[in-house]
Design a protein around this motif. Structure first.
Motif, PDB file in Angstrom:
ATOM      1  N   GLY A  29       0.847  -1.479  -0.039  1.00 46.64           N
ATOM      2  CA  GLY A  29       0.717  -0.345   0.355  1.00 46.64           C
ATOM      3  C   GLY A  29       1.395   1.263   0.063  1.00 46.64           C
ATOM      4  O   GLY A  29       2.052   1.233  -0.378  1.00 46.64           O
ATOM      5  N   LEU A  30       0.101   2.090   0.745  1.00 47.41           N
ATOM      6  CA  LEU A  30       1.512   3.344   0.043  1.00 47.41           C
ATOM      7  C   LEU A  30       2.166   2.908   1.873  1.00 47.41           C
ATOM      8  O   LEU A  30       3.839   4.211   1.462  1.00 47.41           O
ATOM      9  CB  LEU A  30       0.111   4.757   1.264  1.00 47.41           C
ATOM     10  CG  LEU A  30      -1.422   5.109   0.634  1.00 47.41           C
ATOM     11  CD1 LEU A  30      -1.827   6.266   1.359  1.00 47.41           C
ATOM     12  CD2 LEU A  30      -0.792   5.663  -0.400  1.00 47.41           C
ATOM     13  N   GLY A  31       2.799   2.602   2.122  1.00 48.75           N
ATOM     14  CA  GLY A  31       3.945   2.276   3.098  1.00 48.75           C
ATOM     15  C   GLY A  31       4.962   1.564   2.174  1.00 48.75           C
ATOM     16  O   GLY A  31       6.090   1.839   2.146  1.00 48.75           O
ATOM     17  N   ASN A  32       4.764   0.926   0.803  1.00 56.76           N
ATOM     18  CA  ASN A  32       5.211   0.493   0.104  1.00 56.76           C
ATOM     19  C   ASN A  32       5.742   1.393  -0.676  1.00 56.76           C
ATOM     20  O   ASN A  32       6.767   1.797  -1.122  1.00 56.76           O
ATOM     21  CB  ASN A  32       5.231  -1.039  -0.646  1.00 56.76           C
ATOM     22  CG  ASN A  32       4.774  -1.508   0.106  1.00 56.76           C
ATOM     23  OD1 ASN A  32       3.580  -1.373   0.694  1.00 56.76           O
ATOM     24  ND2 ASN A  32       5.343  -2.930   0.039  1.00 56.76           N
ATOM     25  N   ILE A 103      -4.544   4.659  12.517  1.00 52.37           N
ATOM     26  CA  ILE A 103      -3.528   4.200  11.166  1.00 52.37           C
ATOM     27  C   ILE A 103      -4.621   4.708  10.040  1.00 52.37           C
ATOM     28  O   ILE A 103      -4.707   6.116   9.431  1.00 52.37           O
ATOM     29  CB  ILE A 103      -2.528   3.269  10.377  1.00 52.37           C
ATOM     30  CG1 ILE A 103      -1.710   2.953  11.546  1.00 52.37           C
ATOM     31  CG2 ILE A 103      -2.429   3.199   9.216  1.00 52.37           C
ATOM     32  CD1 ILE A 103      -0.691   1.677  11.534  1.00 52.37           C
ATOM     33  N   TYR A 107      -4.448   6.930   7.168  1.00 57.12           N
ATOM     34  CA  TYR A 107      -4.117   6.948   5.956  1.00 57.12           C
ATOM     35  C   TYR A 107      -4.521   7.243   4.635  1.00 57.12           C
ATOM     36  O   TYR A 107      -4.392   7.816   3.427  1.00 57.12           O
ATOM     37  CB  TYR A 107      -4.327   4.922   6.101  1.00 57.12           C
ATOM     38  CG  TYR A 107      -3.574   4.578   4.982  1.00 57.12           C
ATOM     39  CD1 TYR A 107      -1.693   3.980   5.257  1.00 57.12           C
ATOM     40  CD2 TYR A 107      -4.158   4.474   4.132  1.00 57.12           C
ATOM     41  CE1 TYR A 107      -1.738   2.447   3.995  1.00 57.12           C
ATOM     42  CE2 TYR A 107      -3.224   3.122   2.938  1.00 57.12           C
ATOM     43  CZ  TYR A 107      -1.956   2.310   3.313  1.00 57.12           C
ATOM     44  OH  TYR A 107      -1.613   1.684   2.170  1.00 57.12           O
ATOM     45  N   PHE A 227       6.650  -3.268  10.211  1.00 56.17           N
ATOM     46  CA  PHE A 227       5.256  -3.494  11.063  1.00 56.17           C
ATOM     47  C   PHE A 227       4.527  -3.114   9.834  1.00 56.17           C
ATOM     48  O   PHE A 227       3.746  -4.019   9.523  1.00 56.17           O
ATOM     49  CB  PHE A 227       5.644  -3.348  12.045  1.00 56.17           C
ATOM     50  CG  PHE A 227       6.184  -4.289  12.899  1.00 56.17           C
ATOM     51  CD1 PHE A 227       6.158  -5.732  12.901  1.00 56.17           C
ATOM     52  CD2 PHE A 227       6.718  -3.279  14.283  1.00 56.17           C
ATOM     53  CE1 PHE A 227       6.955  -6.470  13.485  1.00 56.17           C
ATOM     54  CE2 PHE A 227       7.266  -4.512  15.374  1.00 56.17           C
ATOM     55  CZ  PHE A 227       7.798  -5.768  14.826  1.00 56.17           C
ATOM     56  N   PHE A 228       4.478  -1.649   9.608  1.00 52.45           N
ATOM     57  CA  PHE A 228       4.016  -0.802   9.012  1.00 52.45           C
ATOM     58  C   PHE A 228       3.458  -1.509   7.797  1.00 52.45           C
ATOM     59  O   PHE A 228       2.511  -1.653   6.732  1.00 52.45           O
ATOM     60  CB  PHE A 228       4.375   0.405   8.539  1.00 52.45           C
ATOM     61  CG  PHE A 228       3.313   1.288   8.168  1.00 52.45           C
ATOM     62  CD1 PHE A 228       2.440   1.358   9.384  1.00 52.45           C
ATOM     63  CD2 PHE A 228       3.171   1.696   7.005  1.00 52.45           C
ATOM     64  CE1 PHE A 228       1.299   2.838   8.264  1.00 52.45           C
ATOM     65  CE2 PHE A 228       2.808   2.395   6.228  1.00 52.45           C
ATOM     66  CZ  PHE A 228       1.058   3.076   7.101  1.00 52.45           C
ATOM     67  N   SER A 229       4.714  -2.100   7.203  1.00 47.85           N
ATOM     68  CA  SER A 229       4.878  -2.229   6.022  1.00 47.85           C
ATOM     69  C   SER A 229       4.200  -3.670   5.203  1.00 47.85           C
ATOM     70  O   SER A 229       2.800  -4.059   4.534  1.00 47.85           O
ATOM     71  CB  SER A 229       5.977  -2.704   4.642  1.00 47.85           C
ATOM     72  OG  SER A 229       6.001  -3.329   3.470  1.00 47.85           O
ATOM     73  N   LEU A 230       4.183  -4.508   6.474  1.00 44.69           N
ATOM     74  CA  LEU A 230       3.605  -6.142   6.606  1.00 44.69           C
ATOM     75  C   LEU A 230       2.329  -6.052   6.742  1.00 44.69           C
ATOM     76  O   LEU A 230       1.595  -7.111   6.590  1.00 44.69           O
ATOM     77  CB  LEU A 230       4.406  -7.143   6.863  1.00 44.69           C
ATOM     78  CG  LEU A 230       5.629  -7.513   6.115  1.00 44.69           C
ATOM     79  CD1 LEU A 230       6.797  -8.034   7.008  1.00 44.69           C
ATOM     80  CD2 LEU A 230       5.825  -7.971   4.991  1.00 44.69           C
ATOM     81  N   SER A 231       2.249  -4.472   7.861  1.00 48.12           N
ATOM     82  CA  SER A 231       0.090  -5.156   8.093  1.00 48.12           C
ATOM     83  C   SER A 231       0.105  -5.721   9.381  1.00 48.12           C
ATOM     84  O   SER A 231      -0.583  -5.961   9.975  1.00 48.12           O
ATOM     85  CB  SER A 231      -0.529  -5.532   7.084  1.00 48.12           C
ATOM     86  OG  SER A 231      -0.771  -4.931   6.009  1.00 48.12           O
ATOM     87  N   VAL A 236      -4.614  -7.203  11.789  1.00 44.20           N
ATOM     88  CA  VAL A 236      -4.891  -7.452  10.621  1.00 44.20           C
ATOM     89  C   VAL A 236      -4.500  -8.740   9.937  1.00 44.20           C
ATOM     90  O   VAL A 236      -5.046  -9.414   9.588  1.00 44.20           O
ATOM     91  CB  VAL A 236      -4.585  -6.243   9.275  1.00 44.20           C
ATOM     92  CG1 VAL A 236      -4.609  -6.684   8.492  1.00 44.20           C
ATOM     93  CG2 VAL A 236      -4.970  -4.855   9.620  1.00 44.20           C
ATOM     94  N   SER A 322      -5.534  -1.318   1.376  1.00 40.87           N
ATOM     95  CA  SER A 322      -4.162  -1.912   2.205  1.00 40.87           C
ATOM     96  C   SER A 322      -5.917  -1.045   3.659  1.00 40.87           C
ATOM     97  O   SER A 322      -5.569  -1.293   4.871  1.00 40.87           O
ATOM     98  CB  SER A 322      -3.463  -0.661   2.418  1.00 40.87           C
ATOM     99  OG  SER A 322      -2.467  -1.178   1.552  1.00 40.87           O
ATOM    100  N   SER A 325      -8.045  -3.465   4.281  1.00 40.00           N
ATOM    101  CA  SER A 325      -7.781  -4.198   5.843  1.00 40.00           C
ATOM    102  C   SER A 325      -8.156  -3.137   7.602  1.00 40.00           C
ATOM    103  O   SER A 325      -7.724  -4.143   7.720  1.00 40.00           O
ATOM    104  CB  SER A 325      -6.297  -4.774   5.616  1.00 40.00           C
ATOM    105  OG  SER A 325      -6.039  -3.553   6.157  1.00 40.00           O
ATOM    106  N   LEU A 326      -7.381  -2.129   7.674  1.00 39.08           N
ATOM    107  CA  LEU A 326      -7.539  -1.245   8.534  1.00 39.08           C
ATOM    108  C   LEU A 326      -8.421  -0.943   9.614  1.00 39.08           C
ATOM    109  O   LEU A 326      -9.094  -1.029  10.548  1.00 39.08           O
ATOM    110  CB  LEU A 326      -7.407   0.479   8.389  1.00 39.08           C
ATOM    111  CG  LEU A 326      -5.398  -0.018   7.952  1.00 39.08           C
ATOM    112  CD1 LEU A 326      -5.063   1.802   6.711  1.00 39.08           C
ATOM    113  CD2 LEU A 326      -4.605   0.057   8.883  1.00 39.08           C
TER     114      LEU A 326
END
Ligand code: TRP
Length: 454
Positions: A29-32, A103, A107, A227-231, A236, A322, A325-326
């Motif tokens: 998601g935006l994390g990536n 988040i 987000y 952590f953020f990137s892998l949710s 989740v 993403s 899922s949040l």
């Protein structure tokens, strides 16, 4: 029998590939696309990438599998999952849900910026490579009080719409089409970016580690980003795991999801950072990086405005897969624990998340001078609180729970479907969940708590 009925009401994944893509959809998601490239630029390039990969392998994989195991074991959301094993631990699940919910609030603000950029690209606004001009467009836009809020609202409504559709109808179907599309367009953009004249310096920056830049800050940022990137650390993946059948191969999933996720992060960094150098821009410019340099890349591409629109559309899809899922973590909680109707839970929670996001949006302009944690504005304070404190806290507790409270042998039985599935990393995983993960995460958590009181 009662378990079967329970599953029918909750819904479950239609297929294995649907689950993997949805989990990857949550992760990617935006994390990536947005965060990883600018963090890489901020924390010294290759050093950050290497640190990230090391922590991903050591800690990310471990926690990913732990969450899948816990979710599938109990077939419940995070709170129920802990409670099913140890009543007193239910609050850990709640922390995760709170974190993912917080988040979501900001987000969605960034998601809104992406929608704005689709609109701008459609109207051909990005035909310049002048980073100064592009920077001006970006800061002017996010600094306005009203317009970003409209886009924030649109993003939240899209998220609601899909979550309302439930597990198979909404999330799974959307991910199956959108994830592969994102990868294809990313590769096209990378090819253009790395062949720009002057891109070589950027490639070197990303590939040759300058170890003098390695410090505690880099390590903290890298682990939080894992952590953020892998949710992870937010319930989740526990939630998604709870919709998995007992025959599913969990260790394999715990490898595949991080692989897809890192591929997307690395591709995004290769799409953005070489271009930063080619266009003579500053790699440590922070959150604006994606929005300022990529339009410049598109301006230099044949059919650039076409690719520009396409790119931001796919980033939007990644962001939505993403954000659902949040939101889903909180929705599952109210559906399971308080017997709310899915529809009602989705609408109420989405509306409240929108409202909490408003000050985050305003923090980039009107409200920017108002500070909360440690001199940070509302937006940064929220992200610090959720990502740097809640997220490692819940992952830390999870590793303690699996490794020491529930009992590692029971976790291994669940991971291997009672010994039916081959689990090559068993020894490494059990060692990591008991020792490496809690020590590493505990250390990071401590660093962040110290920051809080500085
Ligand atoms: N992983 C997503 C991204 O990289 C963001 C995200 C979705 C997330 N769900 C999460 C982060 C749960 C933490 C926890 O953009």
């Amino acid at each position: 029998m009662s378990e079967l009925k329970n599953n029918e009401e909750r819904g479950s994944w239609g297929s294995r590939i649907g689950f993997i893509l949805a989990a990857a959809g949550s992760a990617v998601g935006l994390g990536n696309v947005w965060k990883f490239p600018y963090l890489t630029g901020e924390y010294g390039g290759a050093v950050f990438i290497v640190t990230y990969i090391v922590l991903l392998v050591l800690v990310g994989f471990t926690i990913m599998l732990a969450e899948l195991v816990l979710g599938r074991h109990s077939q419940q959301g995070p709170v129920g999952a802990y409670r099913a094993i140890k009543q007193k631990w239910a609050w850990v699940g709640a922390i995760g849900i709170l974190a993912s919910y917080l988040i979501l609030t900001y987000y969605s603000v960034i998601g809104g910026w992406i929608i704005k950029y689709i609109v701008s690209a459609l109207s051909g606004n990005f035909n310049t490579t002048d980073t100064e001009a592009l920077g001006g467009i970006f800061t002017t836009f996010i600094g306005q009080p009203f317009e970003p809020l409209v886009y924030h609202a649109i993003f939240m409504i899209m998220t609601l719409g899909i979550v309302m559709g439930g597990i198979q109808g909404g999330i799974e179907k959307a991910s199956k089409i959108l994830m592969p599309a994102l990868f294809i367009i990313l590769i096209a953009v990378v090819i253009r970016a790395v062949t720009l004249p002057g891109a070589a310096a950027g490639l070197e920056y990303m590939l040759k580690p300058d170890w003098s830049k390695l410090n505690i800050k880099t390590i903290v940022a890298a682990l939080v980003q894992v952590f953020f990137s892998l949710s992870l650390g937010m319930g989740v993946i526990i939630t998604y795991g709870s919709y998995l059948g007992k025959g599913e191969n969990l260790p394999l999933s715990a490898v595949q999801i991080p692989l897809l996720d890192s591929a997307a992060a690395l591709l995004s960094a290769f799409a953005i950072l070489p271009a930063v150098f080619a266009l003579g821009y500053n790699p440590s410019a922070g959150p604006g990086l994606l929005f300022i340099t990529l339009p410049g890349v598109f301006a230099k591409m044949p059919m650039g405005s076409f690719f520009g629109v396409l790119f931001f559309v796919f980033v939007l899809f990644a962001a939505v897969s993403s954000s659902i899922s949040l939101l889903e973590a909180a929705v599952t909680y109210f559906v399971d624990e308080h017997k709310w109707e899915r529809r009602k839970a989705t609408i109420v929670l989405g509306l409240v998340a929108f409202l909490i996001g408003v000050p985050s949006s305003l923090a980039n302009g009107t409200f920017g001078g108002v500070t909360f944690i440690n001199g940070m504005n509302f937006f940064d304070s929220m992200s610090f609180f959720a990502e740097n404190l809640l997220l490692p806290l819940s992952a830390f507790m999870l590793s303690i729970f699996i490794g020491w409270v529930w009992g590692i042998d029971k976790a291994v039985l669940e991971a291997t479907n009672n010994g039916k599935v081959k689990f090559g990393f068993e020894k490494i995983w059990t060692f990591s969940i008991k020792y490496i993960a809690p020590i590493a995460i505990g250390f990071i958590l401590l660093q962040n708590v110290i920051t809080l009181f500085k």
